[in-house]
Design a protein around this motif. Structure first.
Motif, PDB file in Angstrom:
ATOM      1  N   LEU A 583      -4.529  -2.347  -9.697  1.00 28.20           N
ATOM      2  CA  LEU A 583      -4.308  -2.153  -8.518  1.00 28.20           C
ATOM      3  C   LEU A 583      -3.394  -2.643  -8.235  1.00 28.20           C
ATOM      4  N   GLN A 584      -2.731  -3.852  -8.699  1.00 24.82           N
ATOM      5  CA  GLN A 584      -1.258  -4.622  -7.791  1.00 24.82           C
ATOM      6  C   GLN A 584       0.390  -3.358  -8.537  1.00 24.82           C
ATOM      7  N   THR A 585       0.180  -2.285  -7.063  1.00 23.99           N
ATOM      8  CA  THR A 585       0.842  -0.905  -8.163  1.00 23.99           C
ATOM      9  C   THR A 585       2.452  -1.361  -7.132  1.00 23.99           C
ATOM     10  N   GLY A 586       2.955  -2.892  -6.642  1.00 24.37           N
ATOM     11  CA  GLY A 586       3.669  -2.928  -5.767  1.00 24.37           C
ATOM     12  C   GLY A 586       4.089  -2.011  -4.214  1.00 24.37           C
ATOM     13  N   GLU A 587       3.405  -0.689  -4.487  1.00 26.29           N
ATOM     14  CA  GLU A 587       3.205   0.189  -3.202  1.00 26.29           C
ATOM     15  C   GLU A 587       2.599  -0.371  -1.715  1.00 26.29           C
ATOM     16  N   LEU A 588       3.874  -0.940  -0.498  1.00 23.88           N
ATOM     17  CA  LEU A 588       3.873  -1.460   0.209  1.00 23.88           C
ATOM     18  C   LEU A 588       2.111  -0.531   1.184  1.00 23.88           C
ATOM     19  N   ARG A 589       2.345   0.904   1.353  1.00 23.05           N
ATOM     20  CA  ARG A 589       1.307   1.668   1.373  1.00 23.05           C
ATOM     21  C   ARG A 589       0.269   0.657   1.792  1.00 23.05           C
ATOM     22  N   TRP A 590      -0.146   1.039   0.153  1.00 21.42           N
ATOM     23  CA  TRP A 590      -1.088   1.061  -0.795  1.00 21.42           C
ATOM     24  C   TRP A 590      -1.766  -1.146  -0.499  1.00 21.42           C
ATOM     25  N   TYR A 591      -0.848  -1.184  -0.215  1.00 23.90           N
ATOM     26  CA  TYR A 591      -1.430  -3.037   0.162  1.00 23.90           C
ATOM     27  C   TYR A 591      -2.025  -2.667   1.153  1.00 23.90           C
ATOM     28  N   ALA A 592      -1.767  -2.709   2.374  1.00 25.23           N
ATOM     29  CA  ALA A 592      -2.033  -1.988   3.785  1.00 25.23           C
ATOM     30  C   ALA A 592      -3.272  -1.282   3.819  1.00 25.23           C
ATOM     31  N   THR A 593      -3.149  -0.587   3.122  1.00 25.59           N
ATOM     32  CA  THR A 593      -4.404   0.308   2.502  1.00 25.59           C
ATOM     33  C   THR A 593      -6.108  -0.880   1.855  1.00 25.59           C
ATOM     34  N   MET A 595      -5.755  -4.379   3.016  1.00 30.06           N
ATOM     35  CA  MET A 595      -6.188  -4.673   3.437  1.00 30.06           C
ATOM     36  C   MET A 595      -7.385  -4.573   4.686  1.00 30.06           C
TER      37      MET A 595
END
Lengths: 611, 104, 514, 482
Positions: A583-593, A595
């Motif tokens: 899950l730790q893709t490093g992709e900011l958008r995914w992180y926001a998603t 959350m």
């Protein structure tokens, strides 16, 4: 006599000295220390015997209390009565002769020091066994002799086969020992003591003849006895135990240790008398064993194996005697057997010694002239073994058969079986004599036995011949046996059977009037021969029943099956780690998603609980 | 209190809508500038909600918070734009999907 | 104060040994030897003999030889509380003696950072001594955990090829179960505070609490798990073969000789007395695990080709007897269990020392590559034989007394279980002799040259042999030392027994006279 | 505002004035050493001034700030933590940035934000403190301008943290709409009397909690944590992991206590749920990490999970005081340990390239190369793992006591499982550090930063002291919190 403790002390101390020397002791010293210590013991025993015969007093000596735990207070204490005296005499007397013999036999061995250390240790342990006043000390001696047997069977450790035989001997007897230990537990739990005399008294007062508990307890003790004495079904170890040096076979596997089971039953006879079913079992075990071993002895080719089977067979007689309640006869046979079987083994050892370690009887032959002392010894031994009249074996075996015949019911069967055994004994013992000492020579001896061997042989010859005249001081130990009032027919048959055996042996193996070769070479004959040769295939049976399952299970488990559970836990943690780390893709958008998902999740949990 | 009377619930709904828009922008846009803008929208949605609530309770507190949020947002964006400059210089792009060196 | 000084002595000695490395690489060994020797002397000399006599008198249960209590964290009712009774003394002496053996065993083996090595060794000893002395549950836990770290380092730094796995496994097993124990300790303390209104972690305050049976059950389980992992009992034993095999010789000696005993000690001192009812209820399961361990360990020992692994599994088997003895819960079995702790400590330590010496000389532990070693090293062979027969329970040696007492005691309670456990006597013979065969008997390799034991090693071996003989022939002093503790345990069991017998009397009389 | 009030907020004032002084000093003469010393002095003074402030505690200074023992305790903690961070970063920033002076200014501001949070009892002060802290951190993270990773980390943190703040604020707005109150206590009172929107109330609280949970990097709001920790300069990471999280935790706890949100069982259960998630996922994520910084980041997730246990414990009123006490001890221990760990990591990993990608390989054999540093690191790791004789153990012991007194069995078992997993990855570092020279091929030069060493030593001594003689602190905490 104050110095009773010296009797086991001498050999034990000598063993310790020999061990401590770590092989650096001069050969001469080691040998004479080894033999001398047993000799000293023998002298002490002789003096003890002298005293004992004079007053007939039971002697009790307590050295120290082994331990005190609650009511369990075994002591290091000796109890010397007639039975003990007999056993001690055999052990130290025959033991000394065998030690003497060993000096010559083992002279060239590099480990002579170790040899005598083990031998002395054995004698010490065996003495403790018979002198013990309680079953725990007896057990100490019991296991001690087992270990010495193991050490001595595997004495020539470089050949793995010897090691295997030694292990087999130990493990198989350990099976019996474990049963015996359970017997001790049972006895202590029920009677609250392991001191033999109080125990017997308590048993007599608590139990009735025929109760379950004495049957169980004696059955467990019997387990120990059949293990140590190589009786059915634990007889398989003894033939293999011949891998040790021949004097060892003489001392341990003929004269003393293997008869410990007989001693145990005799010692606890009071207990066995409370358990008629066990007694009957003892008799049957004795009978079956004696026949089985006698048949097996008929077809063996290794001189020591023949003697081994004959030992099993003879102990079968002793068991038979015990089983029919003729304890004194059993012990009597024990003593005479110790004489003539030690003699036989030593003579066989002399043959082997002089014949470049040749064991196969068919490669011997014609030794009568070449080794006269040995021949005569062997002949006398065989005669006693076959129970030819007026040899020691004759008296003892006769007494046993008579006792058996007097038992009602099964007695006749036992007697007949014993008789068949006597016949077979006659055949196989003289088969041995005829093949080894008569006929053509296949191997030339390269030396003659020296004086030490000869002295031992000659003394034992005398004992084997005249041992039957000894009056053992056992009257006070066992309940009085009924006077023999056998019919003359039975007497004659008893006398005649061994002679018949001798005759048959002569006809078959020397005179060749009876020729079984054709029959023996037929397919069925070969099968029968193979069957008997293998000792009734017991080894194979146990291989399938016990050894192979055990090794298979061990093999399955060798890589720790339990660890699989823990490995599964580890694997699942790692799996979870990888899933979560993915899950730790490093992709900011995914992180926001994520959350937002989290928020939605929390709201969902909340709403679900709120409604 | 005269003037335009708008029910608080409607304003809150609007604020919620704005907030969601901001969130969606955050989730969908790759360009860091747009992400900062979405962030601004979210902060302003919260600020709007404070104003509406302040209006309901007839308090100035809501508006004070509104002001605070504005200034905070300004600070955030100021730092953010500083970062944008650096990002442009080093990554040669503003696409945040390209900035994925840190992961695992 | 004696007790605190003892622990400090070992801790400080470790530091000293570490520092001594800078002076000379050989110095740490001597320092370590000296420190442990002094500790031992100190322990024995400061003990007033008349008190010793008192403690061996079973009429005075709970008579402590030495005590120390200093407030530490009053917030939680935690004190630095040490006390020593006969059992502790026994185990302390064992610990220090085996410490000497371990130092001897590491004498020429360790060349890499010998100072730090000896330091870790001494710190482990300090931790173990703490475990045997702590009478505050928190303090006990602290020592319990702290001794792991030097041990971990011993394995992780000076271990063999697979050391990281082994060290980690050892630590995680112990730590995870230890945390459960911590949980149980805290629960117990809070239960105690409910009764007395005062939070306290002192053993004496928590002894004899009347607990809700369910709470007692779960709390007991927490203790039990921690101790049986350390013991180790089947099926929590799998860390042991790895750790023992990979550890350096001294580490194996300490692990097998002492660390395992902390588990048994814990059961004896804490688990059973603190929760007598729950333990009584749990006893069948515990004994089942004990029997399983006895048999399973023996079977697996036989299956191994690695010398140390074989000895390690034999430990599993032997410690199964301890579990059996403790939960059979009568004088005989309990004494047997204590005896087994001591005797097994000595015999296994010796076997590990032997295994280490072999590995040091042959650079292998694979018995397939040994064989006939008796020829090259008769002294080693003789020692191996002695300890092999000790381990198979030869009468006259300590292990026999232990196993016999355990089984004798067990038989009175559960004859069938005793019968099954007795099978362990046979299996022990199988693997012990198999080990002798593979390593020392058989055809020697002519090319191989190998130095035999030297004087230093023989001294250690001889000491252990004498110890085992003494334990086997005159175990009374050991039995006497442990007696008071066991008496008090027995006293705990008696009312329970009576309760049980009342119940069983009420039920229709059934069962045989066994 | 009277003199008492000023005295009560003296720590904040010291920081504010100190920041101003720093700015002037930087404008006057650029000297990193001087600035660092001054910044450290300011923060230390602020921490010390808490003693003065304590004389007048408890005082409510305006409706925004509450100066009581609780806030002062943490203001002290944050002050000292900031001061130590300043000293630890002294050598580091000189190496990584062209003009390092502002770094320390930002640090002072961040510390001030944290201290404000410790004082906050009102949405406005919470907002200000939070943003002061966050905005300073963005800049601090991105400070080493020679490499791009800090940049990436800062950008991620900024966007996500901003979104989290917005979420929390939106939640507060809804609460305000429902209750008409902004002070924590008033919100709590408002909740009891409000008639409107019970339906909106709990979602609002959840949004507040989610926003703050992000800052605490609780699962499932944790994804940013390793990236930001990894990218940020190690001393900043230490600060971020300890002070920034501690401050948010303090204010969250204050909010729950003052507004008495413990009434809402479901809300507390959500905290418990996140605690469980965090304990498990944090430890599992750290399990096989080979990058020590990321590993510590994940472990910090787990530690926050442990800490969250206190919320569930506080459900039962009897245990509440103990729970707060436990949380306080835990925070203190955790702060000391984390800063020490990251400080040591700074010392171990620093090389000229800028990216300190601290792989396990790089600490291989550290024990033999740098025995002192390795020993210190060992203690820090053991403290994180919760092994006795360290502060981390006592902290965990506190938590266990609290949880036992509150009968939170599920959480306790999760704690045990999590800690057991944790052992593996902490010990793995130890194992690598103790690898023998012949087993690895890394030869890394370590800069001799004596300040760092001394400070780490002091921190480790603190950790050991808190682990061996915790009674004074326990006593103090019990006295002020009951």
């Amino acid at each position: 006599m104050a110095g009773i403790w010296l009797i086991p002390f001498f050999p034990l101390a000598s063993a310790v000295l020999l061990l401590l020397s770590a092989g650096r002791m001069p050969r001469q010293l080691a040998a004479w220390l080894g033999a001398g210590s047993v000799g000293l013991s023998a002298i002490c025993v002789a003096s003890l015997v002298n005293d004992f015969l004079a007053d007939g007093q039971v002697r009790e000596v307590t050295l120290w209390t082994w331990m005190t735990v609650a009511e369990f207070t075994p002591r290091f204490a000796f109890y010397i009565d007639g039975l003990t005296v007999v056993m001690m005499s055999v052990i130290t007397g025959v033991g000394f002769l065998i030690h003497l013999y060993s000096i010559e036999f083992m002279w060239d061995d590099e480990s002579i020091c170790r040899y005598f250390a083990y031998m002395n240790l054995f004698v010490g342990a065996m003495l403790l066994l018979v002198m013990a006043d309680n079953l725990l000390l007896l057990y100490l001696g019991w296991e001690g002799v087992g270990v010495c047997s193991y050490l001595l069977v595997g004495f020539w450790y470089r050949d793995p086969a010897n090691g295997k035989a030694a292990r087999k001997a130990f493990v198989v007897t350990r099976v019996g020992d474990t049963a015996m230990a359970l017997g001790l537990f049972l006895l202590f739990t029920e009677l609250g003591t392991l001191d033999i005399q109080p125990l017997l008294a308590a048993a007599n007062s608590t139990w009735q003849v025929g109760d379950t508990l004495p049957v169980l307890a004696t059955a467990l003790l019997l387990g120990g006895a059949v293990g140590k004495s190589a009786q059915l079904p634990l007889q398989v170890w003894l033939p293999d135990a011949m891998a040790g040096p021949t004097p060892v076979s003489a001392l341990i596997h003929a004269a003393t240790m293997v008869t410990a089971g007989v001693y145990l039953i005799a010692r606890t006879s009071g207990l066995f008398l409370l358990a008629p079913p066990t007694m009957e079992a003892v008799a049957w075990i004795g009978l079956l064993t004696l026949l089985l071993a006698a048949f097996a002895a008929l077809v063996q080719q290794d001189i020591k194996r023949i003697l081994a089977y004959s030992t099993i067979s003879q102990i079968g007689y002793m068991f038979l005697a015990l089983g029919v309640g003729a304890f004194a006869s059993g012990i009597f046979h024990l003593v005479t057997h110790a004489f003539f079987k030690a003699l036989l083994f030593l003579a066989a050892g002399a043959v082997i010694h002089c014949l470049h370690h040749e064991h196969n009887i068919f490669r011997m032959g014609g030794l009568r002239k070449r080794l006269p002392v040995v021949f005569w010894s062997f002949l006398i031994g065989s005669a006693a073994l076959a129970a030819l009249p007026f040899t020691s074996g004759f008296y003892s075996k006769d007494a046993i058969l008579l006792s058996a015949s007097e038992v009602g019911g099964i007695g006749l069967w036992l007697w007949a079986g014993g008789l068949l055994g006597a016949l077979l004994t006659g055949i196989y013992s003289f088969r041995l004599v005829f093949i080894v000492f008569f006929g053509q020579a296949h191997t030339e001896p390269d030396r003659q036995p020296g004086w030490k061997m000869s002295v031992a042989l000659v003394v034992l010859c005398a004992l084997a011949l005249a041992g039957g005249l000894l009056a053992l001081p056992l009257a006070d130990v066992f309940p009085a046996a009924r006077a023999h009032e056998a019919s003359h027919a039975i007497e004659y048959i008893s006398i005649g059977t061994p002679l018949l055996g001798l005759l048959l042996a002569y006809l078959m193996f020397l005179g060749r009037q009876i020729n079984f070769d054709r029959a023996a070479d037929s397919i069925a004959g070969r099968r029968v021969r193979g069957f008997l040769f293998s000792g009734w295939r017991f080894d194979q049976l146990y291989e399938v029943l016990w050894v192979r399952p055990y090794t298979t299970v061990a093999h399955w488990c060798r890589n720790e099956p339990v660890d699989r559970v823990y490995n599964a836990i580890v694997a699942s943690s790692q799996w979870a780690h990888h899933k979560l780390a993915a899950l730790q893709t490093g992709e900011l958008r995914w992180y926001a998603t994520s959350m937002v998902f989290g928020l939605v999740l929390l709201l969902a949990v909340m709403l679900r609980n709120a409604t | 209190m005269g003037g335009l009377q708008i029910p608080m619930e409607q304003v809150l709904a609007l604020a919620g809508l704005l907030f969601s828009c901001g969130l969606l922008g955050l989730m969908l846009r790759r360009n860091i500038i747009f992400m900062l803008m979405s962030l601004e929208v979210m902060l302003n949605a919260a600020a709007l909600a404070f104003v509406a609530a302040g209006a309901k309770w007839q308090q100035a507190d809501g508006q004070i918070i509104f002001l605070l949020i504005l200034s905070v947002a300004a600070a955030e964006v100021a730092v953010g734009l500083g970062l944008v400059l650096q990002i442009q210089r080093r990554f040669k792009t503003l696409d945040m999907d390209q900035a994925r060196r840190l992961r695992g | 104060m004696t007790l605190a000084v003892l622990i400090l002595l070992l801790l400080g000695g470790g530091l000293l040994a570490w520092l001594a490395e800078r002076t000379h690489p050989n110095l740490p060994r001597w320092v370590a030897l000296g420190v442990v020797g002094i500790s031992l002397l100190f322990l024995l000399l400061t003990l007033p003999p008349e008190q010793l006599a008192l403690a061996t008198d079973p009429r005075h249960p709970g008579n402590w030889l030495a005590q120390l209590k200093i407030d530490w964290m009053p917030r939680f009712g935690i004190a630095f509380e040490l006390a020593m009774d006969g059992l502790s003394l026994l185990l302390l002496v064992l610990t220090l003696l085996l410490g000497l053996v371990a130092i001897t065993a590491s004498w020429s083996e360790i060349t890499f950072k010998p100072g730090l090595f000896q330091a870790n060794l001494l710190w482990t000893l300090a931790g173990v001594c703490g475990v045997f002395l702590a009478m505050d549950l928190f303090l006990f836990f602290l020592f319990w955990e702290v001794m792991l770290i030097p041990m971990y380092l011993l394995i992780a730094i000076w271990g063999h090829e697979n050391k990281s796995y082994a060290a980690m496994k050892f630590f995680i097993f112990t730590q995870a179960s230890g945390l459960l124990m911590l949980l149980a300790i805290v629960v117990l303390a809070w239960q105690g505070s409910r009764v007395s209104g005062q939070l306290s972690f002192s053993y004496f305050d928590l002894l004899g609490l009347s607990l809700d049976p369910r709470v007692a059950w779960w709390t007991m389980l927490g203790f039990f798990l921690a101790f049986t992992v350390k013991l180790p009992a089947f099926p929590f034993h799998t860390w042991l073969p790895d750790a023992h095999t990979q550890a350096p010789t001294a580490g194996s000696v300490l692990l097998a000789g002492i660390l395992l005993k902390t588990g048994a000690y814990g059961l004896l001192r804490f688990c059973i007395p603190l929760f007598p009812e729950a333990s009584m209820e749990f006893a069948p399961i515990a004994m089942g695990l004990g029997v399983a361990g006895v048999i399973y360990g023996a079977v697996l020992a036989f299956a191994q080709s690695d010398f140390k692994r074989l000895v390690a599994y034999s430990s599993v088997s032997h410690m199964g007897f301890v579990l059996l003895g403790l939960y059979a819960w009568n004088q005989l079995a309990l004494q047997g269990a204590v005896m087994q702790m001591v005797a097994h400590g000595v015999s296994t330590a010796a076997l590990f020392m032997l295994a280490g010496a072999l590995q040091h000389r042959l650079h292998t532990r694979d018995m397939g590559r040994m064989g006939g070693l008796w020829h090259q090293a008769p002294r080693m062979g003789a020692c191996a034989m002695f300890f092999a027969v000790a381990s198979l329970g030869l009468p006259g040696l300590g292990n026999f007394v232990a196993e016999f007492l355990v089984l004798l005691g067990l038989f009175a309670v559960h004859p069938w279980l005793a019968a099954i456990a007795a099978v362990g006597l046979i299996t022990a013979a199988i693997y012990s002799l198999w080990m002798m065969q593979q390593a020392f008997q058989g055809t020697p390799d002519k090319q191989r040259t190998m130095p035999d034991f030297d004087g230093r090693e023989m001294t250690a071996m001889a000491a252990m042999m004498i110890a085992l003989l003494w334990l086997g022939l005159y175990p009374q002093p050991v039995l006497d030392l442990a007696q008071p503790v066991l008496d008090s345990l027995q006293a705990l069991a008696t009312p329970l027994d009576q309760a049980h017998s009342l119940v069983s009397k009420a039920a229709p009389a059934a069962g045989s006279g066994l | 505002m009277n003199a008492t009030d000023f005295q009560a907020v003296l720590p904040l004032l010291v920081l504010a004035i100190g920041a101003t002084v720093l700015m002037l000093q930087i404008a006057w003469v650029r000297n990193p050493g001087l600035t660092a010393a001054l910044a450290a002095l300011v923060m230390a003074l602020s921490a010390l001034s808490c003693r003065l402030a304590a004389e007048v505690a408890p005082t409510e200074v305006t409706p925004l700030l509450q100066a009581d023992r609780y806030s002062l305790l943490f203001a002290t903690l944050f002050g000292f933590a900031g001061a130590i961070t300043a000293l630890l970063s002294r050598d580091y920033v000189s190496l990584h940035g062209d003009e390092p002076e502002e770094f320390f200014l930002l640090l002072v501001l961040a510390t001030m934000g944290a201290s404000v949070l410790a004082y906050a009892i009102h949405v406005a002060s919470l907002l200000l403190g939070l943003e002061l802290l966050s905005v300073s951190l963005y800049a601090l993270i991105a400070y080493p301008n020679k490499s791009i990773l800090p940049l990436e980390a800062a950008a991620k943190y900024l966007v996500l943290s901003g979104a989290a703040s917005a979420t929390a604020l939106f939640g507060f707005a809804l609460l305000y709409a429902a209750t008409g109150a902004l002070g924590f206590t008033e919100i709590g009172q408002g909740l009891t009397v409000t008639t409107t929107g019970q339906s909106v109330l709990l979602p609002a609280a959840v949004m507040v909690f989610a926003g703050l949970a992000f800052k605490l990097s609780l699962v499932p709001f944790h994804l940013w944590t390793p990236d930001v920790y990894d990218g940020a300069p190690a001393p900043v990471t230490g600060f971020l992991a300890s002070v920034a999280k501690g401050a948010v935790f303090v204010v969250l706890l204050r909010l729950f206590l003052d507004a008495d949100l413990f009434r809402y069982r479901i809300l507390v259960e959500i905290t418990g749920l996140l605690a469980i998630f965090s304990m498990l996922a944090g430890n599992l994520l750290a399990l096989l990490q080979t990058n020590i910084k990321r590993m510590l980041a994940y472990s910090s997730i787990a530690h926050m999970g442990y800490l969250m246990i206190v919320f569930m414990v506080s459900l039962s009123g009897d245990s509440q005081a103990l729970a707060v006490e436990a949380a306080s001890y835990y925070l203190i221990a955790y702060t000391a340990t984390t800063i020490a760990a990251f400080g040591l990591l700074t010392l171990i990993s620093t090389d000229a390239s800028g990216r300190e990608n601290v792989q396990l390989q790089q600490v291989s054999g550290l024990f033999w190369r740098q025995p002192l540093l390795a020993c210190l690191m060992l203690v820090a790791l053991l403290s994180l793992a919760g092994i006795p004789l360290t502060a981390g153990f006592i902290a965990k012991f506190y938590l266990v006591n609290a949880a036992v007194s509150g009968h939170n069995w599920i959480l306790l078992f999760t704690l045990v499982i999590g800690s057991s997993i944790g052992i593996y990855y902490y010990l793995r570092v130890v194992y690598y550090m103790t690898r023998r020279p012949e087993e690895h091929r890394v030869e890394q030069k370590i800069i001799s930063a004596w300040r760092g060493r001394i400070l780490s030593g002091v921190l480790i001594a603190t950790i050991l002291l808190l682990g061996i003689a915790p009674q004074p602190l326990m006593h103090y905490l019990k006295a002020i919190l009951h």
